[in-house]
Scaffold this active site. Structure first.
Site, PDB file in Angstrom:
ATOM      1  N   LYS A   1      24.800 143.682  77.223  1.00 57.91           N
ATOM      2  CA  LYS A   1      24.585 144.122  75.836  1.00 57.91           C
ATOM      3  C   LYS A   1      25.377 143.193  74.907  1.00 57.91           C
ATOM      4  CE  LYS A   1      24.002 148.687  73.708  1.00 57.91           C
ATOM      5  NZ  LYS A   1      24.467 150.087  73.726  1.00 57.91           N
TER       6      LYS A   1
HETATM    7  O1  G3P Z   1      25.005 153.074  72.203  1.00 59.87           O
HETATM    8  C1  G3P Z   1      24.315 152.552  71.107  1.00 59.87           C
HETATM    9  C2  G3P Z   1      23.963 153.627  70.117  1.00 59.87           C
HETATM   10  O2  G3P Z   1      23.102 154.557  70.732  1.00 59.87           O
HETATM   11  C3  G3P Z   1      25.173 154.333  69.539  1.00 59.87           C
HETATM   12  O3  G3P Z   1      24.729 155.323  68.666  1.00 59.87           O
HETATM   13  O4  G3P Z   1      25.530 157.612  68.108  1.00 59.87           O
HETATM   14  O5  G3P Z   1      27.161 155.704  68.013  1.00 59.87           O
HETATM   15  O6  G3P Z   1      25.316 155.882  66.299  1.00 59.87           O
HETATM   16  P1  G3P Z   1      25.752 156.160  67.733  1.00 59.87           P
END
Ligand code: G3P
Length: 218
Positions: A87
């Site tokens: 990633k």
């Molecule tokens: O892991 C990537 C993404 O899904 C993170 O989302 O919930 O931190 O906005 P969030």
């Protein structure tokens, strides 16, 4: 649409895996920190543990922000298991790294994506997956699903093979709307996946079926 679970918590991954609908896992530095996974050896052991739980693509994010550091770190991550997807954040060094990984047969997930322009760059660099953050866009009073639809249109018109991985999911409706908008993958908190199954009329209907059965058979 493929379902990934967005967590580094092994118990949540096991619960999601037990549903029989899981295709992979995504993590990020915040999710790893939340689980208290610190230190290079522990981080790598944790990624291996996830790979042993789920036979699907497992996203492991680099910490380095410079090209050389990303390449070094990403190769180490990819060497952990054949299912590791490296990633990489949507930066100039990240784009260069994605191109290097793509040319060297390492799968990538371009993350922290918030615009169609970023999506085009990632596809041109050969990203395997692209992670537009729906929830964080919605949090800013813009429309995250609209971005998914826009990227899906561009990728279809241009014939890009990068898979759209809808991320930053806040609720079950995000999953449904991401599917409608053309996402190839949705990476979700376990709660949002489980929430897809819930409807009050289902609960009410099942209770009535069981009550009628019990009454008839008493
Ligand atoms: O892991 C990537 C993404 O899904 C993170 O989302 O919930 O931190 O906005 P969030």
């Amino acid at each position: 649409m493929k379902f990934f679970v967005d967590t580094a918590n092994l118990e949540q991954i096991k619960e999601a895996q037990a549903l029989g609908i899981l295709d992979g896992v995504t993590t990020n530095p915040s999710l790893m920190a939340k689980e208290g996974i610190v230190g290079d050896a522990n981080v790598k052991a944790h990624y291996r543990a996830i790979c042993e739980l789920v036979d699907g693509d497992i996203s492991a994010e680099v910490i380095a922000t410079d090209f050389e550091g990303m390449i070094k770190e990403g190769q180490e991550l990819a060497d952990l298991h054949e299912n590791i997807v490296v990633k990489v954040p949507m930066t100039i060094d990240g784009i260069k790294a994605i191109r290097w990984f793509s040319d060297n047969g390492i799968k990538t997930n371009c993350t922290l994506v918030f615009s169609a322009g970023q999506a085009i760059l990632a596809a041109k660099a050969g990203a395997t997956y692209l992670s537009p953050f729906i929830g964080r866009i919605d949090d800013m009073n813009w429309d995250g699903i609209e971005l998914i639809a826009q990227i899906a249109d561009i990728y279809s018109i241009q014939g890009y093979s990068t898979e759209i991985l809808a991320a930053s999911i806040r609720n079950p409706l995000h999953i449904v709307r991401a599917a409608e908008a053309g996402a190839d993958v949705c990476t979700c908190p376990l709660k949002s996946i489980l929430g897809l199954a819930k409807h009050p009329l289902t609960h009410i209907g099942l209770a009535q079926f069981l009550a009628d059965h019990k009454k008839a058979n008493s």
